[in-house]
Design an enzyme around this catalytic site. Sequence first.
Site, PDB file in Angstrom:
ATOM      1  CG  HIS A 207      -0.197   0.226   2.507  1.00  0.00           C
ATOM      2  ND1 HIS A 207       0.304  -0.817   3.231  1.00  0.00           N
ATOM      3  CD2 HIS A 207       0.146   1.345   3.163  1.00  0.00           C
ATOM      4  CE1 HIS A 207       0.916  -0.340   4.294  1.00  0.00           C
ATOM      5  NE2 HIS A 207       0.851   0.960   4.284  1.00  0.00           N
TER       6      HIS A 207
HETATM    7  C1  UD1 Z   1      -1.519   4.995   6.319  1.00  0.00           C
HETATM    8  C2  UD1 Z   1      -0.202   5.392   6.969  1.00  0.00           C
HETATM    9  C3  UD1 Z   1       0.767   4.232   6.901  1.00  0.00           C
HETATM   10  C4  UD1 Z   1       0.156   2.937   7.440  1.00  0.00           C
HETATM   11  C5  UD1 Z   1      -1.142   2.678   6.707  1.00  0.00           C
HETATM   12  C6  UD1 Z   1      -1.842   1.411   7.190  1.00  0.00           C
HETATM   13  C7  UD1 Z   1       0.373   7.787   6.767  1.00  0.00           C
HETATM   14  C8  UD1 Z   1       1.252   8.766   6.102  1.00  0.00           C
HETATM   15  N1  UD1 Z   1       0.415   6.519   6.307  1.00  0.00           N
HETATM   16  O1  UD1 Z   1      -1.256   4.822   4.923  1.00  0.00           O
HETATM   17  O2  UD1 Z   1       1.918   4.530   7.671  1.00  0.00           O
HETATM   18  O3  UD1 Z   1       1.034   1.862   7.225  1.00  0.00           O
HETATM   19  O4  UD1 Z   1      -2.020   3.809   6.884  1.00  0.00           O
HETATM   20  O5  UD1 Z   1      -2.896   1.064   6.358  1.00  0.00           O
HETATM   21  O6  UD1 Z   1      -0.322   8.141   7.680  1.00  0.00           O
HETATM   22  N2  UD1 Z   1      -8.549   4.703   1.808  1.00  0.00           N
HETATM   23  C9  UD1 Z   1      -9.839   4.219   1.661  1.00  0.00           C
HETATM   24  N3  UD1 Z   1     -10.485   3.788   2.781  1.00  0.00           N
HETATM   25  C10 UD1 Z   1      -9.936   3.817   4.007  1.00  0.00           C
HETATM   26  C11 UD1 Z   1      -8.637   4.314   4.146  1.00  0.00           C
HETATM   27  C12 UD1 Z   1      -7.937   4.742   3.040  1.00  0.00           C
HETATM   28  O7  UD1 Z   1     -10.380   4.163   0.576  1.00  0.00           O
HETATM   29  O8  UD1 Z   1     -10.595   3.407   4.973  1.00  0.00           O
HETATM   30  C13 UD1 Z   1      -7.798   5.121   0.595  1.00  0.00           C
HETATM   31  C14 UD1 Z   1      -8.032   6.504   0.125  1.00  0.00           C
HETATM   32  O9  UD1 Z   1      -8.102   6.458  -1.270  1.00  0.00           O
HETATM   33  C15 UD1 Z   1      -6.781   7.248   0.544  1.00  0.00           C
HETATM   34  C16 UD1 Z   1      -5.720   6.167   0.492  1.00  0.00           C
HETATM   35  O10 UD1 Z   1      -6.418   4.971   0.832  1.00  0.00           O
HETATM   36  O11 UD1 Z   1      -6.509   8.323  -0.301  1.00  0.00           O
HETATM   37  C17 UD1 Z   1      -4.590   6.364   1.437  1.00  0.00           C
HETATM   38  O12 UD1 Z   1      -5.010   6.448   2.800  1.00  0.00           O
HETATM   39  P1  UD1 Z   1      -4.094   7.216   3.872  1.00  0.00           P
HETATM   40  O13 UD1 Z   1      -4.721   7.116   5.199  1.00  0.00           O
HETATM   41  O14 UD1 Z   1      -3.731   8.560   3.377  1.00  0.00           O
HETATM   42  O15 UD1 Z   1      -2.737   6.417   3.883  1.00  0.00           O
HETATM   43  P2  UD1 Z   1      -2.442   4.869   3.869  1.00  0.00           P
HETATM   44  O16 UD1 Z   1      -1.887   4.558   2.532  1.00  0.00           O
HETATM   45  O17 UD1 Z   1      -3.578   4.037   4.361  1.00  0.00           O
END
Ligand code: UD1
Length: 364
Positions: A207
């Site tokens: 991810h």
């Molecule tokens: C975040 C953390 C990472 C951790 C990971 C665990 C940061 C910088 N990164 O990364 O350290 O390892 O979580 O999963 O804080 N999204 C959904 N549904 C959700 C959550 C996310 O659709 O419930 C999608 C969205 O498109 C979003 C993308 O995932 O833009 C990224 O989510 P984000 O929370 O920004 O970072 P992670 O990649 O999950």
Amino acid sequence: MRERMKIVSIVGARPQFIKCAPLSKELRKSHEEVIVHTGQHYDYEMSKVFFDELEIPKPDYNLNAGSGAQGQQTAKILAATEEVLLKEKPQMVMVFGDTNSTVAGALAAAKLLIPIAHVEAGLRSYDRTMPEEVNRVLTDHISNLLFVPTEGAVEGLCREGIRKGVHRVGDVMVDSLSTVKKAALGRSTVLQKLGIERRGYFAMTMHRASNTDDPAKLSRLFRAVERSGIPVVFPIHPRTGKVLKDSGLLKEVPPNIKIIEPLGYLDMIALMASARGILTDSGGIQKEAFILGTRCITLRENTEWTETLTEGRNRLVGLDEKKIERSLSLPALTAGPRSQPFGRAGTSRRIAAVLDRWDERGRP
Ligand code: UD1
């Protein structure tokens, strides 16, 4: 024993729910805990399922920050957390790991002069291109209590001039894992549901923006997996799912990769424990693989969990097709690790004991 404190615990992303679960139980024995969910993760499979399975008390606040660019997401959480802290006036703020929720929560507390405890402090990948590395460094430098999992992390903090308030308590994920492992292995039917055999498959997660945001990298990974021929189960993070859909790469997913929805904690532990190996770019999963005794192939060039690299238990292969393919032909590990660098279960108890003794006047 100090008087009862009001502690605000700030969580928002999947790995933080897992870390908060055992600690919350311990803290509540002698303190009042207020849980703030920043809303960084919001899908049922990314959030609520962990509260249900790990019996984490329902959050007192949900900030609904949602997704967004790095600065935007961090800023939203910072502003909303400040409001909660002004209202709750806690004696301590507890943050976990290295996400945007961690640094935003810590910064909100620091600006209001509220003491901060950082769980899983001191880790470094020494790669500032990772948003998590920036979050780790900043959070550690404004924390008053640093709960550190490993000896290496204590030494790293020392090199940065952080010596006060550092407590090597072990890794809180050892507690989470030991609490659910038996139930996961006994109750989970994930292998039957997926029609796979113990040690007959690899589990895969991916991810990190540095891997997912370039479809060419994903394409290389798929080719390497296809050539290996081994079945690979891929519970997909929403970020990665979106990239696959938007880039048209879904069509390139080889037949030996089975893409499934993100799993809850019990099923994920069962899937990892019985796998021949794990392919991942996650930090927490490298550690869980090590503790479970499953081989780990890390799709990164560096790791903050260097202890896992011993005895060939974890290999850093980046997105190098040849290296990935070779790693997929390795057999399962047959014995557990010789050492336990992440400590024994009881980390939550040790953290609670430090808090019980903590004297604000002597704070760093
Ligand atoms: C975040 C953390 C990472 C951790 C990971 C665990 C940061 C910088 N990164 O990364 O350290 O390892 O979580 O999963 O804080 N999204 C959904 N549904 C959700 C959550 C996310 O659709 O419930 C999608 C969205 O498109 C979003 C993308 O995932 O833009 C990224 O989510 P984000 O929370 O920004 O970072 P992670 O990649 O999950």
